[in-house]
Design a protein around this motif. Structure first.
Motif, PDB file in Angstrom:
ATOM      1  N   SER A 226     -50.304 -35.140 -49.918  1.00 16.89           N
ATOM      2  CA  SER A 226     -49.298 -35.317 -50.969  1.00 16.89           C
ATOM      3  C   SER A 226     -49.704 -34.688 -52.297  1.00 16.89           C
ATOM      4  O   SER A 226     -48.868 -34.546 -53.200  1.00 16.89           O
ATOM      5  N   THR A 227     -50.965 -34.314 -52.440  1.00 10.54           N
ATOM      6  CA  THR A 227     -51.397 -33.693 -53.696  1.00 10.54           C
ATOM      7  C   THR A 227     -51.074 -32.203 -53.737  1.00 10.54           C
ATOM      8  O   THR A 227     -51.205 -31.568 -54.789  1.00 10.54           O
ATOM      9  N   LEU A 228     -50.702 -31.661 -52.614  1.00  7.28           N
ATOM     10  CA  LEU A 228     -50.378 -30.232 -52.551  1.00  7.28           C
ATOM     11  C   LEU A 228     -48.868 -30.034 -52.631  1.00  7.28           C
ATOM     12  O   LEU A 228     -48.089 -30.851 -52.126  1.00  7.28           O
ATOM     13  N   ARG A 229     -48.485 -28.933 -53.259  1.00  2.06           N
ATOM     14  CA  ARG A 229     -47.066 -28.624 -53.395  1.00  2.06           C
ATOM     15  C   ARG A 229     -46.797 -27.242 -52.792  1.00  2.06           C
ATOM     16  O   ARG A 229     -47.717 -26.431 -52.596  1.00  2.06           O
ATOM     17  N   ILE A 230     -45.539 -27.005 -52.523  1.00  4.10           N
ATOM     18  CA  ILE A 230     -45.116 -25.724 -51.938  1.00  4.10           C
ATOM     19  C   ILE A 230     -44.430 -24.901 -53.022  1.00  4.10           C
ATOM     20  O   ILE A 230     -43.493 -25.370 -53.680  1.00  4.10           O
ATOM     21  N   GLY A 231     -44.896 -23.677 -53.196  1.00  2.00           N
ATOM     22  CA  GLY A 231     -44.287 -22.771 -54.159  1.00  2.00           C
ATOM     23  C   GLY A 231     -43.627 -21.594 -53.449  1.00  2.00           C
ATOM     24  O   GLY A 231     -44.054 -21.183 -52.365  1.00  2.00           O
ATOM     25  N   VAL A 232     -42.606 -21.064 -54.066  1.00  2.00           N
ATOM     26  CA  VAL A 232     -41.872 -19.916 -53.512  1.00  2.00           C
ATOM     27  C   VAL A 232     -41.874 -18.808 -54.554  1.00  2.00           C
ATOM     28  O   VAL A 232     -41.423 -19.009 -55.688  1.00  2.00           O
TER      29      VAL A 232
END
Length: 537
Positions: free
Chosen positions: A77-83
């Motif tokens: 949950s500490t990681l996010r997805i970027g585009v």
């Protein structure tokens, strides 16, 4: 022997159809919707990229990638997805919508304002040969350019590589496509495209070459992708039509026009021969009819002249008989009683005979001078040939035949190059002044009616054309990059189309649109040809 083999190979090349190669314009158009998918971490004070892969848009906000690309973000949950898009600086975060480790597919959704051009998915799930292109962000290229993980957060064009399909090769878990278009770490989740830029699969992994063998790569096939999207309520653009090049299309169109022209010439020759045969028949019939009428008129005139002569002789005879009585020398007539009787009996005969003689003479002269002359033959022939061919009966003079009024147009697949999912029918009302639906003016230039559309919500320029004579409606779509679209929008913003019915509206708009058309590529990415007919006919 070698010459014979080479000759046979050359002959087979002429006989067997060849698969059209990839069109760079279509691959570039598809690449607009290919993004770098970055897994981003944070240490509390700053964010940093952890890893990256590739993805592609199936709607303006939803992106397909591999499950293993976003697996860390799904479990941490500490990681996010970027585009990161290929153009512009509007990178965005995305949320995970669905993940399917079984067939290595994942669906993410943009949570910011970024909007992407959607790629079309090929509906041909059984294709196992032909040229293909892989589009994505391989890490070895980044390293060769000296890019570090922070640099990948900036927009950069994806890498394109070509290869060939090597057949369907289902793995133990899911259906895959084997191909030779080079991919590397970072390409995962990127699209495998056909020659028209349509998605054939989702690149997933490569085969170990051992340093000497030929390299092969695997993509998740659309047999897996399409059900995955449907299960997640994604209405993707699907196209199962053959991929045709514009060159092939133009050649087929030339052949079609030549065939139509040949048929028209043949029809015209047949009609001309029919007209010649008809004229010869009508000419003969007119000659016989006029000759008969002339002979009848002369016969009638002769009879009347004879009748006039007879009646005249009768009247003269009656008058002469009354004058045979002579007067005496004293002035008295011989035989007063006989004289009076003879005279009273002769006068009516003279009157009747004279009157009939005059009438017969006048009738005979009338019959003689009113008999048809030889020039009547030409007049009758021309009248007979013109009968039934009046302009008021000519369908070309009616509004329906000239392509005006309410029209319904049907897409002609064999004349179109379709890379997306267009409408099968188009309806509109066409006016003689180029006004569509009584509100949209078309421009007229170089003998062509056209209207150019540069929307703000889509990175595509459309040029609609309508030919009232052939009742053909055509749309050429140019899928442009963001920078090219910005220029097109700026050029379009320099003019306001004239309103329908205003003075010289068609000619003015035809000139205005030239500023935008000058910025377009030589060929469109998509050409849609519709055959139109009057609505309700």
């Amino acid at each position: 022997m070698m010459r014979i083999i080479l000759s046979l190979v050359a002959l087979l090349g002429l006989v067997l159809p060849t698969q059209a190669g990839a069109d760079p314009a279509d691959i570039n158009a598809a690449a607009r919707g290919v993004v770098r998918v970055v897994i981003i971490g944070s240490d509390g004070s700053k964010v940093f990229p952890v890893s990256h892969g590739t993805g592609f848009a199936v709607t303006p906000t939803r992106i397909v990638t591999n499950a293993h690309v976003v697996d860390d973000a799904a479990t941490n949950s500490t990681l996010r997805i970027g585009v990161v898009p290929s153009e512009g600086n509007d990178s965005s975060f995305a949320r995970l919508v669905a993940i399917s480790p079984r067939n290595d597919l994942a669906l993410i959704e943009i949570v910011g304002d970024l909007r992407l051009p959607s790629l079309t998915i090929s509906g041909d799930t059984d294709r196992d040969s032909g040229e293909v292109s892989a589009v994505g962000y391989p890490m070895n290229v980044d390293r060769a350019q000296g890019l570090d993980l922070n640099d990948i957060l900036n927009s950069q064009p994806p890498v394109k590589s070509r290869g060939f399909l090597s057949g369907a090769r289902p793995s133990r878990q899911f259906d895959t496509i084997l191909h030779t278009a080079s991919i590397a770490r970072g390409n995962s989740g990127g699209p495998l495209l056909d020659g028209c830029g349509r998605v054939l699969g989702v690149n997933s992994f490569g085969a170990e070459s051992g340093g000497s063998d030929a390299e092969f790569f695997f993509a998740v096939s659309t047999k897996e992708l399409l059900p995955f999207l449907k299960a997640n309520d994604v209405s993707a653009r699907v196209n199962a039509l053959p991929c045709r090049s514009l060159a092939d299309l133009d050649e087929a169109e030339r052949e079609r026009l030549e065939a139509e022209q040949t048929a028209a010439r043949t029809e015209m020759a047949a009609r001309a021969e029919e007209q010649r045969s008809k004229r010869a028949r009508v000419q003969l019939e007119a000659e016989l009819a006029v000759q008969e009428e002339r002979e009848n008129a002369m016969a009638i005139a002769a009879v009347l002249f004879l009748l006039a002569a007879g009646c005249g002789a009768f009247a003269w005879s009656a008058r002469s008989s009354s004058a045979e009585y002579e007067y005496d020398e004293d002035g008295d007539a011989d035989g007063d009683e006989n004289y009076s009787s003879a005279r009273s009996g002769a006068e009516p005969k003279v009157i009747i005979g004279g009157t009939l003689a005059v009438l017969a003479l006048v009738g005979g002269l009338a019959a003689w001078f009113t008999r048809p002359g030889l020039d009547a033959i030409d007049r009758r022939v021309n009248a007979e040939m013109a009968e039934g061919n009046g302009e008021e009966d000519d369908p070309a003079m009616t509004g329906s035949a000239s392509g005006t009024g309410a029209m319904v147009c049907t897409l002609e697949l064999d004349r179109s190059r379709i890379t997306g999912t267009p409408n099968q029918t188009v309806e509109f009302a066409w006016g003689e002044d180029g006004c569509v639906n009584q509100r949209t003016q078309y421009g007229f230039k170089g003998g062509t009616w056209s209207r150019l559309f540069v929307p703000n919500e889509e990175d595509a320029v459309s040029v609609n054309r309508y030919d009232p004579d052939s009742k053909t409606f055509r749309t050429d779509r140019y899928l442009l990059s963001r920078s090219a679209m910005a220029k097109a929008r700026a050029a379009r913003g320099q003019y306001s189309p004239p309103k329908c019915g205003s003075d010289g509206a068609a000619g003015k708009l035809g000139d205005m649109q030239g500023a935008v058309t000058a910025l377009l590529p030589e060929n469109p990415n998509e050409r849609l040809v519709y055959s139109c007919e009057v609505k309700g006919s």
